[in-house]
Write a protein that holds these residues in place. Structure first.
Motif, PDB file in Angstrom:
ATOM      1  N   UNK A 138       0.897  -1.092   0.022  1.00 45.35           N
ATOM      2  CA  UNK A 138       0.044  -0.181  -0.075  1.00 45.35           C
ATOM      3  C   UNK A 138       0.585   1.270   0.036  1.00 45.35           C
ATOM      4  N   UNK A 139       2.071   1.174   0.205  1.00 44.81           N
ATOM      5  CA  UNK A 139       3.154   2.399   0.417  1.00 44.81           C
ATOM      6  C   UNK A 139       4.416   1.923   0.223  1.00 44.81           C
ATOM      7  N   UNK A 140       5.295   2.653  -0.375  1.00 43.90           N
ATOM      8  CA  UNK A 140       6.627   2.419  -0.093  1.00 43.90           C
ATOM      9  C   UNK A 140       7.376   2.133   1.077  1.00 43.90           C
ATOM     10  N   UNK A 141       7.021   2.847   2.223  1.00 45.15           N
ATOM     11  CA  UNK A 141       7.629   2.343   3.204  1.00 45.15           C
ATOM     12  C   UNK A 141       7.470   1.207   4.068  1.00 45.15           C
ATOM     13  N   UNK A 142       6.049   0.772   3.826  1.00 42.81           N
ATOM     14  CA  UNK A 142       5.638  -0.463   4.279  1.00 42.81           C
ATOM     15  C   UNK A 142       6.285  -1.528   3.350  1.00 42.81           C
ATOM     16  N   UNK A 143       6.588  -1.290   2.044  1.00 42.81           N
ATOM     17  CA  UNK A 143       7.422  -2.464   1.189  1.00 42.81           C
ATOM     18  C   UNK A 143       8.805  -2.660   1.619  1.00 42.81           C
ATOM     19  N   UNK A 144       9.240  -1.543   2.198  1.00 42.38           N
ATOM     20  CA  UNK A 144      10.569  -1.423   2.443  1.00 42.38           C
ATOM     21  C   UNK A 144      10.740  -2.193   3.901  1.00 42.38           C
ATOM     22  N   UNK A 145       9.719  -2.260   4.661  1.00 39.83           N
ATOM     23  CA  UNK A 145       9.725  -2.828   5.940  1.00 39.83           C
ATOM     24  C   UNK A 145       9.393  -4.398   5.671  1.00 39.83           C
ATOM     25  N   UNK A 146       8.718  -4.568   4.731  1.00 36.57           N
ATOM     26  CA  UNK A 146       8.643  -5.998   4.344  1.00 36.57           C
ATOM     27  C   UNK A 146       9.880  -6.534   3.799  1.00 36.57           C
ATOM     28  N   UNK A 147      10.660  -5.899   2.941  1.00 34.87           N
ATOM     29  CA  UNK A 147      11.943  -6.387   2.380  1.00 34.87           C
ATOM     30  C   UNK A 147      12.830  -6.548   3.629  1.00 34.87           C
ATOM     31  N   UNK A 148      13.067  -5.592   4.476  1.00 35.66           N
ATOM     32  CA  UNK A 148      14.088  -5.828   5.674  1.00 35.66           C
ATOM     33  C   UNK A 148      13.586  -7.057   6.194  1.00 35.66           C
ATOM     34  N   UNK A 149      12.437  -7.245   6.502  1.00 34.56           N
ATOM     35  CA  UNK A 149      12.077  -8.459   7.300  1.00 34.56           C
ATOM     36  C   UNK A 149      12.459  -9.696   6.620  1.00 34.56           C
ATOM     37  N   UNK A 150      12.173  -9.831   5.217  1.00 38.94           N
ATOM     38  CA  UNK A 150      12.562 -11.120   4.561  1.00 38.94           C
ATOM     39  C   UNK A 150      14.109 -11.418   4.659  1.00 38.94           C
ATOM     40  N   UNK A 151      14.756 -10.309   4.262  1.00 34.47           N
ATOM     41  CA  UNK A 151      16.149 -10.171   4.287  1.00 34.47           C
ATOM     42  C   UNK A 151      16.881 -10.905   5.770  1.00 34.47           C
TER      43      UNK A 151
END
Length: 290
Positions: free
Chosen positions: A36-49
């Motif tokens: 829904x938003x770029x910041x949420x996408x980056x949080x998700x990316x960091x989590x998966x890393x």
């Protein structure tokens, strides 16, 4: 009875294969919601890393443990050998752990600015004017680079949320348009929020639009989001994520994404409604004061 372990192994593999094949249906089941938003996408990316690195470490440790249990299992007449350690191995896994921690820190600090600092609105977003720019009283790090965003004051109350559309939340502008329960925002536009409370501690959380922020009386938390144009018409569900009283479970919120033209029309209606209600209240006050 001897076939039971094999049956359990087959059943476990079947479950893993089923989950792998059906992974699209379980999107965000094991990770923060995003999209829904770029910041949420980056949080998700960091989590998966972090999750992927942890999974590799877990598999390595458990695999080594399982191998050791099978390879060096007790045999008839065997006597346990006395082990005094392995300096090279100990130094190796200590250095390896340090490298992993440093790597995680580098990735985290690389993604953190994009999570914390608001992005700039797209050219196709709302044409921001002085009336809807970000308040210049906020920290520079909490504003987009061009200083412009749709600014909304989020006020937690037992047991609902009030959203006031004004560039400066400290002025208590009662003529500013506002809404309860549902926040309406234009797509492709950076929306900055000032979050506080007027009674007890609440917590603002719309999972697909970023992280969770406490709403505390006398204190302001700031966050942001930017809904992409392809999600125009979508409504995001939010919740109060901190126990705030007997009706805490009913303190939900919605964020509705619309086109800039639809938002402009909606904001105009809200201003008219607010003005009409204020005039009616003023007339009643005059009537009762006579």
């Amino acid at each position: 009875m001897r076939r039971k372990p094999y049956a359990l192994i087959v059943a476990g593999l079947t479950v893993l294969v089923t989950l792998a094949v059906a992974s699209p249906a379980f999107a965000d089941l094991l990770s923060p919601e995003s999209g829904g938003s770029p910041n949420a996408d980056r949080i998700d990316t960091l989590y998966w890393v972090i999750f992927s690195i942890a999974l590799v470490i877990f598999a390595g440790v458990e695999g080594t443990l399982l191998y050791s249990v099978i390879k060096f299992r007790a045999r008839k007449g065997a006597v346990a050998a006395q082990i005094h350690g392995n300096s090279r191995l100990e130094v190796g896994w200590t250095a390896g752990a340090a490298v992993i921690v440093v790597g995680l820190a580098v990735v985290t600090f690389a993604l953190l600015p994009g999570i914390r600092h608001p992005a700039t609105s797209s050219a196709s977003g709302l044409k921001l004017t002085e009336g809807v720019q970000y308040s210049l009283t906020g920290p520079a790090s909490d504003r987009p680079k061009d200083g412009k965003s749709l600014h909304v004051c989020v006020n937690g109350q037992q047991y609902l949320w009030r959203f006031t559309y004004t560039p400066d939340c400290s002025k208590n502008d009662f003529s500013a348009p506002f809404s309860y329960y549902r926040m309406v925002v234009p797509v492709d536009t950076t929306v900055t929020l000032e979050i506080t409370s007027q009674d007890v501690a609440h917590s603002w959380w719309v999972p697909q639009l970023g992280g969770k922020f406490d709403a505390v009386p006398g204190y302001v938390n700031r966050t942001w989001f930017k809904v992409p144009a392809k999600l125009a018409g979508k409504t995001f569900a939010g919740h109060c994520a901190e126990l705030c009283g007997r009706n805490h479970a009913n303190m939900n919120a919605q964020v509705q994404a619309v086109t800039p033209a639809q938002f402009t029309a909606w904001l105009k209606r809200q201003k008219t409604t607010t003005s009409t209600a204020d005039n009616a209240a003023e007339q009643q006050r005059k009537q009762y004061s006579q």
